[in-house]
Design an enzyme around this catalytic site. Structure first.
Site, short mmCIF file in Angstrom:
data_model
loop_
_atom_site.label_atom_id
_atom_site.label_comp_id
_atom_site.label_asym_id
_atom_site.label_seq_id
_atom_site.Cartn_x
_atom_site.Cartn_y
_atom_site.Cartn_z
N ASP A 84 39.85 27.36 38.99
CA ASP A 84 39.50 28.70 38.53
C ASP A 84 38.29 28.71 37.60
OD1 ASP A 84 40.04 31.48 38.36
OD2 ASP A 84 41.05 31.19 36.43
N HIS A 85 37.48 29.77 37.72
CA HIS A 85 36.33 30.02 36.83
C HIS A 85 35.42 28.80 36.69
CE1 HIS A 85 36.64 34.10 35.37
NE2 HIS A 85 37.94 33.97 35.37
N HIS A 211 41.49 39.83 37.36
CA HIS A 211 41.53 38.85 36.28
C HIS A 211 41.95 39.54 34.99
CE1 HIS A 211 38.75 35.52 38.08
NE2 HIS A 211 39.46 36.13 39.02
N GLY A 212 42.34 38.74 33.99
CA GLY A 212 42.72 39.31 32.70
C GLY A 212 43.98 40.14 32.76
#
Length: 286
Positions: A84-85, A211-212
């Site tokens: 991820d990311h 996301h978040g």
């Protein structure tokens, strides 16, 4: 059971108008809790390892990846492994050998043309190796201690027309969209732009990712899934559960020194959080 692929889980969810929960893990206890929580509600799940988590482990991807793989292979529900990311091309290139079926390549901090060029290169590389790839357009914000962008700041929200062109020109398999959530929120007060989500869902033919999500209330999460979100990323909610349980345990038992006792309490709290959040996503919005 053997690892499944993120692409299989997410494309299946998108076709069924449901969503898969994807939980970011930092420790072995995180991985065990995510698998146990998913098993308790008989649901598939994605284990995510972020670039920041790899940095925490001194830049070594394999120990946590191997632990996650072992936890997944003993699971009774389908589990996929996602990187991820990722901003580092070096880390990106370590994904296939570490057992990941998918990556989220994050060049969203760059101007549009540079984001597109970097993402296109990443897409070409991972597709040649059979991996599924997610990217981000707009900026969810809140990563690495930075505050989320103001809702009206340029680039803070994903533009549907720009997103359509980005997906077509980059070849990504899924797109993380900025619709009002932020990373690392410890209060569940985010309000999503559901009108924008509807426009994005109508404009794009790839699965959409939120996301978040730890800062998004239950009703907002349900509405997001109804509106077209197929993958929901959750990280901070697990850390809140882990830290809170450990803090309570040590407050009640100040003489405790065996980490197995308080880590077990933390793992149980994360397991309960995973099961609850998966249940939220499975409940239709009214």
């Amino acid at each position: 059971m053997p690892l499944t692929t993120t692409g299989e889980l997410i494309t299946g969810a998108a076709a069924a108008h449901t969503a898969v929960a994807a939980f970011n893990i930092i420790t072995l206890e995180h991985a065990e809790a995510v698998v146990a929580g998913a098993e308790s509600v008989d649901a598939p799940v994605v284990l995510q390892v972020s670039e920041n988590a790899v940095k925490f482990h001194d830049g070594d991807l394999l120990p946590l990846a191997r632990a996650a793989t072992a936890a997944a292979e003993r699971a009774t529900v389908p589990v996929a492994l996602h990187l991820d990311h990722i901003q580092s091309d070096d880390l990106l290139r370590r994904a296939p050998d570490a057992g990941f079926s998918s990556v989220m390549y994050d060049a969203s901090r760059l101007p549009y043309a540079e984001n597109l060029a970097a993402t296109r290169a990443a897409v070409d590389w991972v597709h040649a190796r059979g991996l599924w790839i997610e990217a981000e357009l707009g900026q969810v914000g809140g990563k690495n201690g930075l505050p989320p962008l103001d809702a009206h700041a340029p680039g803070a929200r994903t533009d549907p027309d720009e997103a359509r062109a980005f997906v077509a020109d980059s070849g990504v398999d899924a797109l993380a969209v900025a619709i009002g959530s932020a990373h690392a929120m410890t209060t569940r007060t985010a309000t999503l732009d559901h009108t924008l989500l509807k426009r994005l869902s109508g404009a794009l033919d790839v699965p959409l990712v939120l996301h978040g999500s730890s800062g998004v209330p239950d009703d907002e999460l349900r509405a997001a899934v109804t509106g077209g979100i197929a993958k929901v990323n959750i990280g901070t909610a697990l850390n809140i559960a882990l830290t809170g349980a450990i803090r309570d345990f040590l407050t009640a038992r100040p003489d405790a020194v065996d980490p197995r006792t308080y880590l077990a309490a933390g793992r149980t709290a994360m397991t309960e959080a995973v099961a609850r959040l998966i249940g939220v996503l499975a409940t239709p919005s009214t």
